[in-house]
Design an enzyme around this catalytic site. Sequence first.
Site, PDB file in Angstrom:
ATOM      1  N   ASP A   1       0.829  -1.213   0.000  1.00 15.68           N
ATOM      2  CA  ASP A   1       0.000   0.000   0.000  1.00 15.68           C
ATOM      3  C   ASP A   1       0.862   1.261   0.000  1.00 15.68           C
ATOM      4  OD1 ASP A   1      -2.326   1.434   0.027  1.00 15.68           O
ATOM      5  OD2 ASP A   1      -2.707   1.190   2.170  1.00 15.68           O
TER       6      ASP A   1
ATOM      7  N   HIS B   1       3.187   3.444  -8.950  1.00 13.41           N
ATOM      8  CA  HIS B   1       2.954   2.029  -9.243  1.00 13.41           C
ATOM      9  C   HIS B   1       4.181   1.388  -9.896  1.00 13.41           C
ATOM     10  CE1 HIS B   1      -1.099   2.434  -7.917  1.00 13.41           C
ATOM     11  NE2 HIS B   1      -1.458   3.256  -8.898  1.00 13.41           N
TER      12      HIS B   1
ATOM     13  N   LEU C   1      11.103 -20.394  -3.931  1.00 14.75           N
ATOM     14  CA  LEU C   1      10.064 -19.524  -3.380  1.00 14.75           C
ATOM     15  C   LEU C   1       8.777 -19.708  -4.171  1.00 14.75           C
ATOM     16  CD1 LEU C   1       9.286 -17.068  -1.481  1.00 14.75           C
ATOM     17  CD2 LEU C   1       9.920 -15.599  -3.414  1.00 14.75           C
TER      18      LEU C   1
END
Length: 259
Positions: free
Chosen positions: A22, A39, A133
């Site tokens: 955020d 962004h 991962l």
Amino acid sequence: MQSTCDSKYTSAKPLHVAIIMDGNGRWALNKGLPREAGHHAGVATLRKVVEAAPHLGITTLTVYAFSVDNWTRPAGEVSVLMSIFKRYLETEVSRLVRSGVALTVIGRRDRLSNGLVTLIGEAEAASAAGRQLSLRIAIDYSGRESILAAVAAALACQPGPLTRDQLSQLLAEKPGAPDVDLLIRTSGEQRLSDFLLWESAYAELLFTSQLWPDFTAADLEAALSDYRSRDRRFGGLTPPQPVSLMTTNPCISAWGSKP
């Protein structure tokens, strides 16, 4: 602080970290830039976090990129976000494959463009063999909708009682995904925003005022250090520590009070 290049934290025990990324728009506005710049900066931060995660003992990393409710944002910004995600898939998958990262996208796909859905499928297939991962990106995602869909799917094929484990597997979308251990939210907001509600039932929560583009691998390491210092009891009790009958001060009894 331990270098993130050191894998001393790596262990056989799965560690699932979820991040609500955020603050991209606020980061850009604070710098006098268009929200789009925030962004793009957020994608660069994600790359660094993904690179650091396996060295810090993280086996599953789930990040919140676009929620069901984000469709209410201005059409221009939604278009930019989808274009950035498309670009991420086009440019980052080869890097993920080289690093042993398996990519999975969770959330709805019926409202995404056909081209984007195709890219998601190709990226998942190309990286499926990754074992360092498991990176899960939540796109058009809602925790509540996921729970409803999982229950409906379970009842359709198996009428009768539904167990916690069965629902957890349906929600995982990829068998074996563990519950969330640590959930991090950047930007100072302190809410879950419909993210991994079932999976975070016993997650440790960490909220930081840092905006996502400013979040670093060192910040992730510090968050994990804080997490590892916490006492996770899962509703139970911590075993009592033995009380020594000998104390360093002969005037203090074993119960900590003067005789």
